[in-house]
Design a protein around this motif. Sequence first.
Motif, PDB file in Angstrom:
ATOM      1  N   HIS A 124      97.187 -27.086 -25.743  1.00 53.97           N
ATOM      2  CA  HIS A 124      97.132 -27.094 -24.288  1.00 53.97           C
ATOM      3  C   HIS A 124      96.890 -25.686 -23.736  1.00 53.97           C
ATOM      4  N   GLN A 125      96.362 -25.666 -22.540  1.00 49.32           N
ATOM      5  CA  GLN A 125      96.075 -24.411 -21.838  1.00 49.32           C
ATOM      6  C   GLN A 125      96.713 -24.507 -20.461  1.00 49.32           C
ATOM      7  N   PRO A 126      97.918 -23.946 -20.316  1.00 47.84           N
ATOM      8  CA  PRO A 126      98.593 -23.987 -19.014  1.00 47.84           C
ATOM      9  C   PRO A 126      98.147 -22.837 -18.111  1.00 47.84           C
ATOM     10  N   GLN A 127      98.691 -22.835 -16.917  1.00 48.49           N
ATOM     11  CA  GLN A 127      98.550 -21.733 -15.956  1.00 48.49           C
ATOM     12  C   GLN A 127      97.137 -21.557 -15.420  1.00 48.49           C
ATOM     13  N   ILE A 128      96.390 -22.632 -15.324  1.00 48.75           N
ATOM     14  CA  ILE A 128      95.024 -22.524 -14.823  1.00 48.75           C
ATOM     15  C   ILE A 128      95.025 -22.736 -13.313  1.00 48.75           C
TER      16      ILE A 128
END
Length: 147
Positions: A124-128
Motif C-alpha cells: 500500500h501507498q498511504p499519505q497521497i
Amino acid sequence: MIIDKLENLPKYVNDRDILQIVKEYINKEKGEYTINEKTILKRVYSTTKLSDVAKIESHKFHTDIQIPLTGNELYYIYDRENVSEYTEYDVEKDVVFYKKIGKKKCSVWVNIGEFILLNSNEIHQPQIALRNIATIEKIVLKVDERI
C-alpha cells in the motif's frame, strides 16, 4: 484490505474493546502507545504527498489499521508484480519499501469516520494528496498477527 465505518471496526478485530481504545487516544498527544502485547497505537501527524513522492510499503507481521481524525487520505494498492523492493526488510520496524514498476491495482479514499485495514503483505501507498497537500492527523494501530 477492508474499508468501513469506524463503528464497525470491532467486526474485523479480535479485540472487542478496540473502539473504546481508539476513543481514549483520540485526544492524546502525538506519540506511540503500547495497548497490549499485540497492539501498538500511534497518534501521528503526517503530510499528504504527491503520489510520486509517497512511499510504497508492506509489513510481514503487522496489520495496519489507519483511522483519519482530520483530513482525508488517498491510498494506492499494488499487486506484487507491479512493484520491486528497494530496501531490505527492516525487522525492527516490520517494513519493506518498494518502487513502482507497473500500474496500481486500485485507489481508495478514506474519510473521517472511516478506517482502512491493511493485512500484512498488502502493498500500500498511504499519505497521497488528492488535490492539495495538507497536514492530517490519524491513528495507526499496528496489530501483531503472530500473537
